[in-house]
Design a protein around this motif. Structure first.
Motif, mmCIF file in Angstrom:
data_model
loop_
_atom_site.group_PDB
_atom_site.id
_atom_site.type_symbol
_atom_site.label_atom_id
_atom_site.label_comp_id
_atom_site.label_asym_id
_atom_site.label_seq_id
_atom_site.Cartn_x
_atom_site.Cartn_y
_atom_site.Cartn_z
ATOM 1 N N GLU A 79 -30.213 -69.306 0.075
ATOM 2 C CA GLU A 79 -31.664 -69.150 -0.063
ATOM 3 C C GLU A 79 -32.000 -67.868 -0.826
ATOM 4 O OE1 GLU A 79 -35.732 -68.427 2.559
ATOM 5 O OE2 GLU A 79 -33.903 -69.093 3.598
ATOM 6 N N LYS A 86 -34.142 -67.354 -4.236
ATOM 7 C CA LYS A 86 -35.388 -66.595 -4.224
ATOM 8 C C LYS A 86 -35.282 -65.281 -5.017
ATOM 9 C CE LYS A 86 -37.910 -68.050 -0.104
ATOM 10 N NZ LYS A 86 -37.314 -69.360 0.137
ATOM 11 N N ASN A 87 -34.115 -64.639 -4.947
ATOM 12 C CA ASN A 87 -33.962 -63.360 -5.652
ATOM 13 C C ASN A 87 -32.488 -63.144 -6.008
ATOM 14 O OD1 ASN A 87 -33.903 -60.615 -6.497
ATOM 15 N ND2 ASN A 87 -35.774 -60.210 -5.347
ATOM 16 N N LEU A 102 -33.994 -61.307 2.609
ATOM 17 C CA LEU A 102 -34.841 -62.496 2.650
ATOM 18 C C LEU A 102 -36.254 -62.159 3.135
ATOM 19 C CD1 LEU A 102 -32.490 -65.346 3.916
ATOM 20 C CD2 LEU A 102 -33.774 -65.289 1.769
ATOM 21 N N ALA A 151 -37.788 -60.939 0.073
ATOM 22 C CA ALA A 151 -37.991 -62.026 -0.889
ATOM 23 C C ALA A 151 -39.117 -62.951 -0.440
ATOM 24 C CB ALA A 151 -36.691 -62.805 -1.066
ATOM 25 N N ARG A 152 -39.151 -63.268 0.852
ATOM 26 C CA ARG A 152 -40.178 -64.174 1.365
ATOM 27 C C ARG A 152 -41.568 -63.540 1.331
ATOM 28 N NH1 ARG A 152 -37.940 -67.420 6.672
ATOM 29 N NH2 ARG A 152 -36.314 -68.651 5.640
#
Length: 289
Positions: free
Chosen positions: A127, A131-132, A151, A154-155
């Motif tokens: 994930e 995302k990154n 995360l 990133a989120r």
């Protein structure tokens, strides 16, 4: 990496060149973790000022972003009277401080952290790669704590901003030509820690703070979980600490080898010659600065 004698060399450099030491160790910051972190004693500090040691409790969480804030301020203050020497083995701290990227102030997501405990590392890492990918490339796929934190960032939708290094840095790295030489030093250090009351410290930490996330991810403490709660073999725990320390050293070497500006010196070479070369390098750097 761990067990190379960084703290001792930093003290010698400080005494010779008028330096003060800023710790870049993610466990030294916690007041309660002493033996397991191999934190230097007052005697080992030899009256050299040391900073960012014993500055918070395990009830708090100290981030890389907070480290950069604190270290920036200290570097500015120390530079007025001497040389700031940043020493430690937490690679992310160095990378953030040297300006590879800004770490945004994104609060911890406690619900996500609880959820992530039951999600395999590889799923979380995939994930993060989606995302990154830039941030994912800077984190080891097995380091769940850092993956989860990345995360969270990133989120949140906050973008990492690259920046130029604000400092004129001389990088010094310690390693060993013979990896086994380093592993044996690490094994002996574990023996010394064990004989100095490491198990009692681990028991105190678990009894006082429970299944604290930081404790559960600290080598020298987490391995005693089975001993304390399930009557596991204490000597197996000691062997696991040695094994995990060796694995950690291997990860540290891989991380720091990516920093192309590091000047490496070998602790299993002719040590006085290596030290003399390091001192010459420092003198040349200071003269140019």
């Amino acid at each position: 990496p761990s067990s190379t004698g960084k703290s001792d060399l930093a003290v010698k450099i400080s005494k010779k060149f008028g330096g003060e030491i800023i710790s870049a160790d993610s466990r030294y910051v916690y007041k309660e973790i002493n033996i397991a972190s191999a934190k230097p004693s007052k005697k080992e500090m030899e009256d050299i000022p040391h900073f960012l040691i014993d500055i918070c409790s395990l009830t708090e969480e100290y981030s890389a972003g907070q480290f950069v804030k604190d270290a920036d301020k200290l570097i500015s203050e120390i530079s007025k009277r001497g040389i700031p020497i940043v020493v430690g083995g937490t690679g992310l701290y160095f990378r953030a401080l040297s300006g590879t990227f800004d770490i945004p102030e994104v609060p911890a997501d406690k619900n996500f952290r609880i959820e992530a405990e039951n999600i395999p590392n590889e799923c979380l890492y995939r994930e993060l790669q989606i995302k990154n990918p830039e941030l994912a490339s800077k984190i080891h796929p097995n380091n769940k704590v850092k993956i989860v934190r990345a995360l969270e960032i990133a989120r949140s939708g906050v973008k990492l901003q690259s920046k130029q290094c604000p400092y004129n840095i001389l990088w010094i790295g310690l390693n060993a030509i013979n990896r086994q030489f380093l592993y044996e030093k690490a094994n002996q250090r574990v023996e010394n820690m064990f004989n100095s009351g490491l198990f009692d410290e681990a028991k105190y930490l678990f009894d006082t703070f429970g299944k604290n996330k930081i404790i559960k991810n600290t080598i020298g403490v987490k391995e005693f979980y089975d001993t304390i709660f399930n009557n596991g073999d204490i000597y197996k725990a000691k062997d696991d600490i040695k094994k995990n320390t060796r694995h950690y050293i291997k990860r540290q070497i891989s991380w720091f080898k990516n920093e192309k500006l590091i000047n490496w010196f070998c602790i299993d070479n002719k040590i006085n010659e290596e030290k003399a070369k390091a001192y010459c390098l420092i003198e040349e750097h200071l003269n140019r600065s």
